[in-house]
Design a protein around this motif. Structure first.
Motif, PDB file in Angstrom:
ATOM      1  N   GLY A  75       2.140   1.869  -3.755  1.00 13.43           N
ATOM      2  CA  GLY A  75       1.749   2.554  -3.968  1.00 13.43           C
ATOM      3  C   GLY A  75       1.139   3.423  -4.058  1.00 13.43           C
ATOM      4  N   SER A  76       1.181   4.351  -2.848  1.00 11.09           N
ATOM      5  CA  SER A  76       1.538   5.535  -2.709  1.00 11.09           C
ATOM      6  C   SER A  76       2.547   6.218  -2.901  1.00 11.09           C
ATOM      7  CB  SER A  76       0.929   5.639  -1.041  1.00 11.09           C
ATOM      8  OG  SER A  76       0.384   5.393  -0.462  1.00 11.09           O
ATOM      9  N   THR A 113       2.306   6.772  -7.232  1.00 11.19           N
ATOM     10  CA  THR A 113       1.462   7.666  -7.330  1.00 11.19           C
ATOM     11  C   THR A 113       0.934   8.774  -7.000  1.00 11.19           C
ATOM     12  OG1 THR A 113      -0.428   7.297  -5.387  1.00 11.19           O
ATOM     13  CG2 THR A 113      -0.376   6.187  -7.133  1.00 11.19           C
ATOM     14  N   GLU A 132      -2.081   4.050 -11.013  1.00  9.43           N
ATOM     15  CA  GLU A 132      -2.979   3.939  -9.870  1.00  9.43           C
ATOM     16  C   GLU A 132      -3.799   2.793 -10.008  1.00  9.43           C
ATOM     17  OE1 GLU A 132      -6.323   6.664  -9.925  1.00  9.43           O
ATOM     18  OE2 GLU A 132      -4.745   8.241  -9.033  1.00  9.43           O
ATOM     19  N   ASP A 133      -3.859   2.249 -11.513  1.00  9.26           N
ATOM     20  CA  ASP A 133      -3.997   0.600 -11.834  1.00  9.26           C
ATOM     21  C   ASP A 133      -3.138  -0.435 -11.187  1.00  9.26           C
ATOM     22  OD1 ASP A 133      -6.083   1.523 -13.002  1.00  9.26           O
ATOM     23  OD2 ASP A 133      -5.796   1.165 -14.989  1.00  9.26           O
ATOM     24  N   ASP A 188      -3.071  -0.512  -7.511  1.00  8.82           N
ATOM     25  CA  ASP A 188      -4.254  -1.173  -6.887  1.00  8.82           C
ATOM     26  C   ASP A 188      -3.393  -2.646  -7.267  1.00  8.82           C
ATOM     27  OD1 ASP A 188      -5.663   1.020  -6.613  1.00  8.82           O
ATOM     28  OD2 ASP A 188      -6.388   1.469  -7.919  1.00  8.82           O
ATOM     29  N   VAL A 242      -0.779  -3.925  -4.411  1.00  8.94           N
ATOM     30  CA  VAL A 242      -1.711  -4.405  -3.181  1.00  8.94           C
ATOM     31  C   VAL A 242      -2.725  -5.425  -3.585  1.00  8.94           C
ATOM     32  CG1 VAL A 242      -3.720  -3.613  -1.895  1.00  8.94           C
ATOM     33  CG2 VAL A 242      -2.182  -1.801  -3.105  1.00  8.94           C
ATOM     34  N   ALA A 243      -3.806  -5.746  -4.553  1.00 11.53           N
ATOM     35  CA  ALA A 243      -4.751  -6.980  -4.583  1.00 11.53           C
ATOM     36  C   ALA A 243      -3.779  -8.508  -4.881  1.00 11.53           C
ATOM     37  CB  ALA A 243      -5.365  -6.984  -5.722  1.00 11.53           C
ATOM     38  N   LYS A 283      -3.974 -12.819  -9.867  1.00 12.37           N
ATOM     39  CA  LYS A 283      -3.728 -11.158  -9.330  1.00 12.37           C
ATOM     40  C   LYS A 283      -2.951 -11.020  -9.684  1.00 12.37           C
ATOM     41  CE  LYS A 283      -7.307 -11.129  -7.661  1.00 12.37           C
ATOM     42  NZ  LYS A 283      -8.645  -9.933  -7.460  1.00 12.37           N
ATOM     43  N   ASP A 298      -3.463   7.092 -14.297  1.00 11.45           N
ATOM     44  CA  ASP A 298      -4.502   6.065 -14.550  1.00 11.45           C
ATOM     45  C   ASP A 298      -3.818   5.089 -14.467  1.00 11.45           C
ATOM     46  OD1 ASP A 298      -6.226   8.165 -14.279  1.00 11.45           O
ATOM     47  OD2 ASP A 298      -7.086   7.842 -16.470  1.00 11.45           O
ATOM     48  N   SER A 350      -1.065  -7.682 -12.505  1.00 13.36           N
ATOM     49  CA  SER A 350      -0.569  -6.855 -11.396  1.00 13.36           C
ATOM     50  C   SER A 350       1.042  -6.906 -12.720  1.00 13.36           C
ATOM     51  CB  SER A 350       0.123  -7.476 -10.719  1.00 13.36           C
ATOM     52  OG  SER A 350       1.941  -6.571 -10.486  1.00 13.36           O
ATOM     53  N   THR A 396       0.804  -1.293  -0.150  1.00 10.24           N
ATOM     54  CA  THR A 396       0.151  -0.156  -0.101  1.00 10.24           C
ATOM     55  C   THR A 396       1.059   1.429   0.100  1.00 10.24           C
ATOM     56  OG1 THR A 396      -2.094  -1.136   1.313  1.00 10.24           O
ATOM     57  CG2 THR A 396      -1.638   0.928   0.972  1.00 10.24           C
TER      58      THR A 396
END
Length: 387
Positions: free
Chosen positions: A47-48, A51, A94-95, A98, A101-102, A228, A91, A232, A44
């Motif tokens: 990911g931050s 982005t 962010e994809d 996400d 994280v998944a 997943k 975008d 990714s 997470t």
């Protein structure tokens, strides 16, 4: 002796922790699972970081003008540049964030499911040893009864000392087996605690029966993980298709002795040499690899489930057969014990009846354990241990 044994076993069972409670403690306290769960938080944060926007640049500059005629003067310059993502790049980032994280969540789900599977299988090994020990104590009671009858008949002069000693040796061999199984049970117990990550000793009930839990919405954790991973990789390939990600908007003000200058513009990188072709190709290959692994795992899963279903049916039939055999053997042993007391049956026939009875009970224990293991593996493969 048998009544004392049954009373002790009943007392231990009443004070024992159920397997469900034991597993819950293991899941909550396991440092291994806690460390694995941190990967979600780490992903997470990554990911931050992926982005977030770039910091702006601020330039400040002072100038001293020294003309050939007249006094000197001071000027200054200030420039501000802000990197801006090009359309669609945000975008893609962010994809990708996400998807990562998944993937981290799927990795944890698979890790926890495998943990529950492995602890359950280790529990069955401990339970099998415990049941074999109880059976050995039952056999010891029978062997001790045969020895007592033999000793009484020897003292009465109806059998030789050799026959009496044979019964004594048989009893002592069972005593040795009881000690061996007791040691093995303790080893299995501490091994179970170690792998569960539990430091305090817990009295554990060994009567738990595992059953296959059919669920329409569950999915194999390894397939979920590969799915997943594929998403990714696909998101990474899409992200690396952007040859240029940033441009900078620039604003500048310059103060000179004779004039003020305002400048506005944009700084755009040109993708002449670094077009990210290799990065995109690597990500595309990883996506293809994940898709192939997913298909291969699905094929293996289908075959393994078929095997387990066939095995479960065969074990059920074997249990029914052995239960019928056991009823006859129990009746036969009682008849032979009574006959041995009055010399109608010899020692070898009685011991043979006892051995066959114990062997049948051992088979029933092994069948029960195999059925439990079959259900555990099916539950894991079908995704019933997913968090």
């Amino acid at each position: 002796m048998k009544q004392l044994l049954m009373l002790a076993l009943l007392s231990a069972t009443l004070s024992a922790e159920s397997f469900e409670a034991f597993l819950q403690i293991a899941v909550e306290k396991s440092p291994f699972l806690k460390a694995s769960h941190l990967q979600i938080e780490q992903s997470t944060q990554e990911g931050s970081a992926l982005t977030r926007y770039e910091n702006p640049n601020l330039e400040l500059e002072a100038s001293y003008f020294n003309p050939d005629v007249g006094d000197g003067d001071i000027g200054y310059r200030a420039a501000y540049a802000q990197p801006i993502r090009l359309w669609g790049v945000g975008d893609n980032r962010e994809d990708l964030a996400d998807a990562n994280v998944a993937l981290a969540k799927a990795n944890y789900t698979q890790t926890r499911a495998a943990f529950e599977r492995d602890i359950s299988l280790q529990y069955t090994a401990y339970a099998e040893n415990d049941k074999m020990l109880v059976l050995a104590l039952e056999e010891l009671e029978i062997a001790n009864n045969i020895y007592e009858i033999s000793k009484a008949r020897y003292e009465a002069g109806s059998i030789s000392r050799g026959v009496m000693l044979q019964a004594k040796v048989d009893r002592n061999m069972v005593v040795a087996r009881v000690q061996t199984l007791s040691l093995s049970k303790q080893r299995q117990y501490y091994n179970l605690l170690k792998n569960a990550g539990i430091t305090e000793e817990i009295t554990l009930d060994t009567e738990h029966t595992f059953a296959f839990m059919s669920s329409a919405n569950a999915k194999n954790p390894e397939l979920l993980q590969l799915d997943k991973r594929l998403k990714s990789a696909q998101a990474n390939a899409e992200f690396n298709s952007n040859k240029i990600e940033w441009m900078s908007l620039v604003g500048e003000y310059e103060k000179e002795p004779s004039q003020d200058i305002f400048r506005f513009g944009a700084s755009i990188p040109l993708a002449f040499f670094n077009t990210k072709t290799q990065e995109k190709q690597i990500a595309t290959l990883e996506a293809k690899r994940s898709e192939m692994l997913n298909n291969n795992t699905q094929n293996q899963l289908d075959i393994e489930v078929k095997r387990l279903v066939f095995e479960a049916e065969a074990l059920n039939k074997l249990q029914e057969i052995d239960e019928e055999i056991l009823k006859d053997e129990e009746e036969l042993l009682k008849m032979y014990e009574s006959g041995y007391k009055i010399a109608n049956i010899n020692l070898l026939a009685l011991q043979d009846a006892k051995s066959r009875l114990i062997e049948t009970k051992e088979r029933l224990i092994k069948i029960k354990i195999e059925r439990d293991r079959n259900a555990i593996i099916q539950n894991y493969l079908q995704g019933n241990y997913n968090d």
